[in-house]
Design an enzyme around this catalytic site. Structure first.
Site, PDB file in Angstrom:
ATOM      1  N   GLN A  97       0.844  -1.202   0.000  1.00  0.00           N
ATOM      2  CA  GLN A  97       0.000   0.000   0.000  1.00  0.00           C
ATOM      3  C   GLN A  97       0.880   1.253   0.000  1.00  0.00           C
ATOM      4  OE1 GLN A  97      -2.430   1.363   3.408  1.00  0.00           O
ATOM      5  NE2 GLN A  97      -4.175   1.330   2.009  1.00  0.00           N
ATOM      6  N   HIS A 176      -3.134   4.418  -1.583  1.00  0.00           N
ATOM      7  CA  HIS A 176      -4.014   4.724  -0.449  1.00  0.00           C
ATOM      8  C   HIS A 176      -4.768   6.024  -0.754  1.00  0.00           C
ATOM      9  CE1 HIS A 176      -5.761   4.746   3.395  1.00  0.00           C
ATOM     10  NE2 HIS A 176      -4.723   4.451   4.146  1.00  0.00           N
ATOM     11  N   HIS A 179      -9.422   7.252   3.782  1.00  0.00           N
ATOM     12  CA  HIS A 179      -9.193   7.615   5.189  1.00  0.00           C
ATOM     13  C   HIS A 179      -8.612   9.010   5.430  1.00  0.00           C
ATOM     14  CE1 HIS A 179      -8.887   2.996   6.012  1.00  0.00           C
ATOM     15  NE2 HIS A 179     -10.060   3.374   5.552  1.00  0.00           N
ATOM     16  N   TYR A 181      -6.324  10.727   3.918  1.00  0.00           N
ATOM     17  CA  TYR A 181      -4.910  10.990   3.626  1.00  0.00           C
ATOM     18  C   TYR A 181      -4.810  11.819   2.335  1.00  0.00           C
ATOM     19  CZ  TYR A 181      -4.138   7.907   7.522  1.00  0.00           C
ATOM     20  OH  TYR A 181      -4.152   7.368   8.782  1.00  0.00           O
ATOM     21  N   ARG A 228      -7.403   2.274  -3.130  1.00  0.00           N
ATOM     22  CA  ARG A 228      -8.363   2.147  -2.033  1.00  0.00           C
ATOM     23  C   ARG A 228      -9.059   3.487  -1.821  1.00  0.00           C
ATOM     24  NH1 ARG A 228      -7.923   0.066   4.334  1.00  0.00           N
ATOM     25  NH2 ARG A 228      -9.414  -1.588   3.885  1.00  0.00           N
ATOM     26  N   GLY A 317      -9.288  -7.488   8.111  1.00  0.00           N
ATOM     27  CA  GLY A 317      -8.165  -6.887   8.814  1.00  0.00           C
ATOM     28  C   GLY A 317      -7.869  -7.610  10.106  1.00  0.00           C
TER      29      GLY A 317
HETATM   30  C1  FNR Z   1      -5.897  -0.528   9.898  1.00  0.00           C
HETATM   31  N1  FNR Z   1      -6.450  -0.073   8.687  1.00  0.00           N
HETATM   32  C2  FNR Z   1      -5.618   0.500   7.740  1.00  0.00           C
HETATM   33  N2  FNR Z   1      -6.115   0.854   6.511  1.00  0.00           N
HETATM   34  C3  FNR Z   1      -5.294   1.301   5.542  1.00  0.00           C
HETATM   35  O1  FNR Z   1      -5.769   1.594   4.440  1.00  0.00           O
HETATM   36  N3  FNR Z   1      -3.950   1.415   5.769  1.00  0.00           N
HETATM   37  C4  FNR Z   1      -3.372   1.118   6.956  1.00  0.00           C
HETATM   38  O2  FNR Z   1      -2.138   1.224   7.110  1.00  0.00           O
HETATM   39  C5  FNR Z   1      -4.239   0.681   8.000  1.00  0.00           C
HETATM   40  N4  FNR Z   1      -3.755   0.396   9.248  1.00  0.00           N
HETATM   41  C6  FNR Z   1      -4.530  -0.275  10.170  1.00  0.00           C
HETATM   42  C7  FNR Z   1      -3.956  -0.747  11.350  1.00  0.00           C
HETATM   43  C8  FNR Z   1      -4.695  -1.507  12.255  1.00  0.00           C
HETATM   44  C9  FNR Z   1      -4.055  -2.043  13.492  1.00  0.00           C
HETATM   45  C10 FNR Z   1      -6.063  -1.769  11.971  1.00  0.00           C
HETATM   46  C11 FNR Z   1      -6.891  -2.614  12.896  1.00  0.00           C
HETATM   47  C12 FNR Z   1      -6.641  -1.281  10.817  1.00  0.00           C
HETATM   48  C13 FNR Z   1      -7.856  -0.383   8.336  1.00  0.00           C
HETATM   49  C14 FNR Z   1      -7.979  -1.822   7.813  1.00  0.00           C
HETATM   50  O3  FNR Z   1      -7.360  -1.955   6.553  1.00  0.00           O
HETATM   51  C15 FNR Z   1      -9.456  -2.264   7.652  1.00  0.00           C
HETATM   52  O4  FNR Z   1     -10.087  -1.471   6.687  1.00  0.00           O
HETATM   53  C16 FNR Z   1     -10.221  -2.176   8.956  1.00  0.00           C
HETATM   54  O5  FNR Z   1      -9.489  -2.774  10.016  1.00  0.00           O
HETATM   55  C17 FNR Z   1     -11.589  -2.830   8.879  1.00  0.00           C
HETATM   56  O6  FNR Z   1     -11.478  -4.200   8.605  1.00  0.00           O
HETATM   57  P1  FNR Z   1     -11.629  -5.303   9.791  1.00  0.00           P
HETATM   58  O7  FNR Z   1     -10.420  -5.197  10.637  1.00  0.00           O
HETATM   59  O8  FNR Z   1     -12.878  -4.949  10.529  1.00  0.00           O
HETATM   60  O9  FNR Z   1     -11.730  -6.609   9.047  1.00  0.00           O
END
Ligand code: FNR
Length: 361
Positions: A97, A176, A179, A181, A228, A317
């Protein structure tokens, strides 16, 4: 359906599970270098059809969180080779990413004043060096608005990072664009108040995203490029941009001819609205290529989403943090290790504990 193979551009995936990008902040210092511990972690999870790495800053100024692995120095490229070699040795596929946080940073992390579409700060905290020593959450800096030269240089940084990713052995890159960014900051009126060709009208606010994506796709191939997006998420924003959903649909239409590996929608995290089915249907209509969704999916809801036809791949995730063999546990209906309080405590930073020590079933 979730267990069946899927062709993603030039990569053959063993199943339709993706491991969602997750920042874990375990790099070697100095220089934010990926290492053998990270290779072990990703290798343990290589039974996912596709792994998407944690966000990897494309440049020093693109960093917003300390200890995250970059993809802009030779040492970082060499560190990532350990990761891609191990995942491939285990039979998996892996995209990196590519990340530029824009204003969601602090000058002590970015190394200079952070940049954004406009010089607008929102109340927001990032993980960085504390005045008293060590790391913790710190308030973001006021960003400066990017000049046209900065924009061109940043597009070039994305392209170079993508080429570095190919050199490091990745099967592709995910931009990315979600979110709150940098790419998202250009899309939204709330963070973009420019009066040049990169701001104002919807067409202008989409320009940076489209130019970055086109440039990366030209450099390494559309089939190795993904993006994304998160139109229903308001991470890093103080209010909802009323036009972002309509604008996203226009962007999706313009992405369709690029032949990208996949389009990834992040849903259902922190500040967000529910994704209406009408949006999924509209996306499917104007985007007849692979679509991935993520956001608190379970095996059941993921399978239902695939069956609906609105998505082709499901990214998980947190289940992959505590269950390295998540795919097997789903297939054999084995119990899952829950994401409990202890797991949360080891999300960011630290060593092997809470990282590579989760056992397989
Ligand atoms: C994330 N997520 C995230 N998303 C992203 O685009 N880049 C990133 O570096 C991160 N970092 C990150 C760290 C941690 C510890 C978590 C828990 C989540 C979001 C992640 O990709 C995902 O979209 C969400 O966690 C929702 O999915 P789950 O975990 O509910 O299956």
């Amino acid at each position: 359906m979730i267990f069946t193979p899927f062709t993603l551009g030039s990569a053959e995936l063993a199943n339709r599970f993706a491991m969602a990008p997750m920042t874990r902040s375990r790099t070697d210092q100095p220089g934010d270098r990926p290492n053998a511990l990270m290779a072990e972690y990703y290798g343990q999870r290589a039974t996912a059809g596709l792994i998407i790495t944690e966000g990897a800053p494309i440049s020093a100024v693109g960093r917003g969180y300390s200890l995250t692995p970059g993809i802009y120095t030779q040492e970082q490229i060499d560190g990532w080779k350990l990761v891609t070699d191990e995942v491939h040795r285990q039979g998996g596929k892996i995209f990196i990413q590519l990340w530029h946080v824009g204003r969601r940073s602090h000058e002590s992390i970015a190394g200079e004043q952070p940049v954004s579409a406009s010089a607008i700060k929102v109340p927001d905290q990032v993980y960085g060096p504390l005045p008293e020593g060590g790391f913790g959450m710190i308030e973001t800096s006021v960003p400066r608005a990017m000049t046209l030269e900065d924009i061109q240089a940043t597009i070039a940084d994305f392209v170079q990072a993508a080429k570095n990713a190919v050199e490091a052995g990745f099967d592709g890159v995910e931009l990315h664009g979600a979110h709150g960014y940098l790419i998202d900051q250009f899309l939204r009126q709330t963070s973009n108040q420019r009066d040049d060709q990169y701001g104002g009208s919807q067409e202008n606010r989409a320009r940076f995203l489209l130019e970055v994506t086109q440039a990366v796709a030209e450099a390494i191939g559309g089939d190795r490029t993904a993006i994304r997006l998160s139109p229903f998420v308001t991470e890093g924003e103080s209010r909802v941009d009323p036009e972002v959903v309509a604008l996203t649909l226009k962007v999706v239409e313009q992405l369709a001819p690029l032949g990208l590996a996949y389009l990834h929608f992040s849903e259902n995290i922190s500040n967000c609205a529910e994704v209406p089915e009408s949006f999924r249907a509209q996306v499917r209509k104007c985007y007849p290529h692979p679509i991935m969704v993520a956001g608190k999916y379970t095996l059941e809801s993921g399978q239902a989403m695939l069956a609906s036809g609105y998505a082709d791949l499901i990214a998980f995730g947190q289940p992959f943090i505590t269950n390295p063999d998540f795919v097997r546990r789903c297939r054999e209906q084995l119990p899952l290790t829950p994401v409990d309080y202890a797991a949360h405590a080891t999300f960011y930073g630290g060593g092997a504990e809470g990282y590579t020590d989760y056992p397989t079933a």
